[in-house]
Design a protein around this motif. Structure first.
Motif, mmCIF file in Angstrom:
data_model
loop_
_atom_site.group_PDB
_atom_site.id
_atom_site.type_symbol
_atom_site.label_atom_id
_atom_site.label_comp_id
_atom_site.label_asym_id
_atom_site.label_seq_id
_atom_site.Cartn_x
_atom_site.Cartn_y
_atom_site.Cartn_z
ATOM 1 N N LEU A 47 37.515 28.841 13.256
ATOM 2 C CA LEU A 47 38.620 27.939 13.489
ATOM 3 C C LEU A 47 38.856 26.938 12.606
ATOM 4 N N THR A 48 38.007 26.416 11.614
ATOM 5 C CA THR A 48 38.289 25.519 10.463
ATOM 6 C C THR A 48 38.841 26.237 9.351
ATOM 7 N N GLU A 49 38.546 27.293 9.118
ATOM 8 C CA GLU A 49 39.074 28.440 8.161
ATOM 9 C C GLU A 49 40.600 27.937 7.643
ATOM 10 N N PRO A 50 41.393 27.896 8.714
ATOM 11 C CA PRO A 50 42.927 27.586 8.437
ATOM 12 C C PRO A 50 42.915 26.249 7.484
ATOM 13 N N TRP A 51 42.013 25.255 7.804
ATOM 14 C CA TRP A 51 42.110 23.959 7.277
ATOM 15 C C TRP A 51 41.649 23.862 6.049
ATOM 16 N N ARG A 52 40.499 24.752 5.612
ATOM 17 C CA ARG A 52 39.951 25.008 4.469
ATOM 18 C C ARG A 52 40.833 25.802 3.403
ATOM 19 N N VAL A 53 41.519 26.786 3.982
ATOM 20 C CA VAL A 53 42.662 27.545 3.254
ATOM 21 C C VAL A 53 43.942 26.511 2.770
ATOM 22 N N ASN A 54 44.088 25.953 3.778
ATOM 23 C CA ASN A 54 45.437 24.942 3.799
ATOM 24 C C ASN A 54 45.103 23.626 3.378
ATOM 25 N N ARG A 55 44.851 23.365 2.293
ATOM 26 C CA ARG A 55 44.314 21.868 1.949
ATOM 27 C C ARG A 55 45.268 20.681 2.160
ATOM 28 N N GLY A 56 44.992 19.653 2.791
ATOM 29 C CA GLY A 56 45.807 18.722 3.034
ATOM 30 C C GLY A 56 46.320 18.634 4.658
ATOM 31 N N SER A 57 46.088 20.012 5.173
ATOM 32 C CA SER A 57 46.644 20.195 6.521
ATOM 33 C C SER A 57 45.954 19.371 7.498
ATOM 34 N N LEU A 58 44.669 19.128 7.267
ATOM 35 C CA LEU A 58 43.879 18.358 8.297
ATOM 36 C C LEU A 58 42.807 17.326 7.335
ATOM 37 N N PRO A 59 42.468 16.247 7.386
ATOM 38 C CA PRO A 59 41.422 15.779 6.595
ATOM 39 C C PRO A 59 40.051 16.152 7.074
ATOM 40 N N ARG A 60 39.223 16.216 6.296
ATOM 41 C CA ARG A 60 37.877 16.900 6.630
ATOM 42 C C ARG A 60 37.075 16.074 7.718
#
Length: 278
Positions: free
Chosen positions: A118-131
């Motif tokens: 579920l966190t992979e999309p945020w890793r791939v799309n940098r800037g989509s959600l702050p870590r």
């Protein structure tokens, strides 16, 4: 009040996998999998795309999300033609257009935990959600689809088929899309689980304002979730209308035959002139 501009507009879409003539088939005529399909989806609307296996429904879905290159036509998402878009435009559009596949067993990497999936999309799309917000975002996603956040460390094999499809839905929601393309998203599930997933999709649509292209061969399922229905046959759309119109007053001969052959439609729900399958 001005009419709402369509979120997605597909114009004369053509998809051709065939090779046409060959040494062994010199007289073969190429038949496109999709031959001039056109439809629109408004924000927050569900369009059901229904037809028998091989009618071209999944080809349309794959073209919209960029997995298949069309041979012709337009796929206009908020004014951007995804059929000819450059890589930057496609990368932006892919955040807003996500897909839920048919098989929840095959579409999840068995070696990744649910949290990693579920966190992979945020890793791939940098800037989509702050870590720093990943933990709370993960908990929100799992709550939205009816899963316990504490189960994020589990692997897909530790979940049932219905739970896995909920994971797939959560992953599709991670980038906060505007359109979900659901390609036979409940057909691999038991009937009772199908109803739960359909109700979940309707609840999410109301909560998040999502639009759906809901693809299925099951007329009963499509009727339950859709605002409008498009009937597809041999690569073409033969009839489009709201559910009440298509199901109760079909105008196309193929639509009437499809309704007559559908066992999930009760006899008293059948429109006039549509006989039950023997």
């Amino acid at each position: 009040m001005q009419p709402t501009e369509p979120l997605l507009r597909v114009n004369n879409l053509v998809i051709d996998y065939s090779q046409g003539k060959s040494l062994f088939h010199p007289n073969r005529v190429a038949q496109p999998a999709v031959a001039g399909v056109s439809f629109e989806i408004a924000p927050g609307e569900t369009l059901g795309l229904v037809g028998e296996s091989g009618s071209g429904k999944s080809s349309v879905a794959r073209a919209i999300v960029g997995l298949t290159k069309p041979a012709g036509g337009e796929i206009l998402f908020e004014g951007t033609d995804l059929a000819i878009a450059n890589e930057r435009e496609l990368r932006v559009a892919r955040r807003d257009v996500q897909m839920i596949f048919q098989d929840p067993f095959a579409s999840l990497n068995p070696r990744m935990t649910v949290g990693d999936l579920l966190t992979e999309p945020w890793r791939v799309n940098r800037g989509s959600l702050p870590r720093s917000e990943w933990a709370s975002g993960l908990a929100t996603l799992m709550n939205q689809v009816g899963l316990a956040p504490e189960h994020a460390r589990r692997y897909p094999a530790q979940f049932s088929g219905g739970q896995r499809q909920r994971i797939c839905i959560a992953r599709a929601l991670a980038l906060r899309p505007k359109l979900l393309v659901c390609d036979e998203a409940v057909s691999a599930l038991d009937l009772s689980i199908q109803a739960q997933i359909l109700n979940l999709l309707k609840d999410l649509q109301e909560e998040l304002g999502l639009a759906y292209l809901f693809i299925s061969h099951d007329l009963g399922v499509v009727r339950h979730i859709s605002d409008r229905v498009a009937v597809m046959y041999r690569g073409k759309i033969v009839e489009t209308g709201d559910c009440e119109q298509v199901y109760n007053r079909p105008t196309d001969e193929y639509t009437r035959a499809l309704l007559a052959a559908e066992p999930s439609l009760r006899p008293w729900d059948r429109p006039a002139g549509v006989a039950s399958a023997s």
